[in-house]
Design a protein around this motif. Sequence first.
Motif, PDB file in Angstrom:
ATOM      1  N   UNK A 158       0.859  -1.178   0.000  1.00  0.00           N
ATOM      2  CA  UNK A 158       0.000   0.000   0.000  1.00  0.00           C
ATOM      3  C   UNK A 158       0.896   1.228   0.000  1.00  0.00           C
ATOM      4  N   UNK A 159       0.764   2.145  -0.969  1.00  0.00           N
ATOM      5  CA  UNK A 159       1.631   3.328  -1.017  1.00  0.00           C
ATOM      6  C   UNK A 159       1.564   4.116   0.294  1.00  0.00           C
ATOM      7  N   UNK A 160       2.719   4.558   0.777  1.00  0.00           N
ATOM      8  CA  UNK A 160       2.774   5.295   2.028  1.00  0.00           C
ATOM      9  C   UNK A 160       3.326   6.697   1.828  1.00  0.00           C
ATOM     10  N   UNK A 161       2.787   7.648   2.577  1.00  0.00           N
ATOM     11  CA  UNK A 161       3.311   9.011   2.543  1.00  0.00           C
ATOM     12  C   UNK A 161       4.706   9.074   3.148  1.00  0.00           C
ATOM     13  N   UNK A 162       4.964   8.201   4.137  1.00  0.00           N
ATOM     14  CA  UNK A 162       6.261   8.218   4.810  1.00  0.00           C
ATOM     15  C   UNK A 162       7.400   8.013   3.824  1.00  0.00           C
ATOM     16  N   UNK A 163       7.193   7.135   2.850  1.00  0.00           N
ATOM     17  CA  UNK A 163       8.218   6.885   1.840  1.00  0.00           C
ATOM     18  C   UNK A 163       7.999   7.711   0.574  1.00  0.00           C
ATOM     19  N   UNK A 164       6.994   8.575   0.586  1.00  0.00           N
ATOM     20  CA  UNK A 164       6.732   9.421  -0.580  1.00  0.00           C
ATOM     21  C   UNK A 164       6.359   8.633  -1.809  1.00  0.00           C
ATOM     22  N   UNK A 165       5.586   7.559  -1.629  1.00  0.00           N
ATOM     23  CA  UNK A 165       5.283   6.657  -2.747  1.00  0.00           C
ATOM     24  C   UNK A 165       4.053   7.099  -3.530  1.00  0.00           C
ATOM     25  N   UNK A 166       4.291   7.492  -4.763  1.00  0.00           N
ATOM     26  CA  UNK A 166       3.240   7.755  -5.748  1.00  0.00           C
ATOM     27  C   UNK A 166       3.677   7.064  -7.028  1.00  0.00           C
TER      28      UNK A 166
END
Length: 289
Positions: free
Chosen positions: A20-28
Motif C-alpha cells: 500500500x503506497x505510504x506518505x512516509x516513503x513518498x510513494x506515488x
Amino acid sequence: MTGLLGPAEIRELAARLGVTPTKRLGQNFVHDPNTVRRIVTAAALTPDDVALEVGPGLGSLTLALLPVAAHVHAVELDPTLAGALPATAARHVGPVAARLTVHHADALRVRAGDLADPAPTALVANLPYNVAVPVVLHLLAELPSLRHGLVMVQKEVADRLVAGPGSKVYGVPSVKLAWYASARAAGKVPPNVFWPVPNVDSGLVAFTRREPPRVDVPRQRVFAVVDAAFAQRRKTLRAALAGWAGGADRAAAVLVAAGVDPGARGEALTVAQFAAIAASAPATPPAAQ
C-alpha cells in the motif's frame, strides 16, 4: 518499448505484493505508459548510458529504462519492492532484465563504491517528494560519473531547482544545483498519472553536469555562504552574512573583496558570486553539509 505497466497491472502487482503506497516513503506510483515513455525520451539516454533510478517502486519507469540503457541501477528503500523488482523486470522485458541491478538502500546514504561496475552516467527517476532535493544534491556530490539526468519532482520544487537569480523562487536548491550542473524545466506532469493521486502537479527537471564555477574553494565553504545568505533572505548580505563572517563589518569587507555589493540580497547573486565570496573570506565557520 513493450511490457510497460498500466493502471490494472500496477494495482494487481501491488495487491499481490501486499503493498500500500505510504506518505512516509513518498510513494506515488506512475501508472501511465505514455508518461513513462515521455520521461525516457526526455532523458535522452544513449546506448552507452548507465542509468541510476531512485525509488523504482513497482517498476513502471525501470521497465522503460532497461531496453534503452546499457545498465540500470535501481535504489529502493522498501524491502518488499526491492525484492520483487527483478522478477517484474524478467516477466515484462525478458532478456534485457539482466541489465538490472537492484540495491536495497537509502539513496541518501549511497556511496560511489556501492554503484560501481558499471558506474552510473545518468540519473533518471521519479523522486519521492519529501527527499527530492537532498537526493539530487547528494548523488551529484557522491557520483562524479553522473553526466546528466532527468528527474520528476513536485512542480514547486522543479521551479526552484531551475530558477535563476532575481526569481522569487530562486534560493538554496537553485544555487546548489547550479554548482554542479546547468538545469532546465522539461515539462509538467498532471496528478492523474499517479496512484495514489497527489494533490499537486509534478515537474520534470533536466540537468547536464558542468565544471564548478571555482576550483580554488571547497564546495562546503561555498554552500555555507549560500545557506547563510538565504536563511534571512529579506536582509542585505551585509546583515545576512554577519553570523557567518563574525560580524556585519567583516561580512561587508569580504563582500567588497569579492566584488559584491554589501547592500545586495542573496536572491540576486549567481553561484559564481557566492563562490567568490567564499574564496575571499579568510576563514569560514564549520562547513555546510
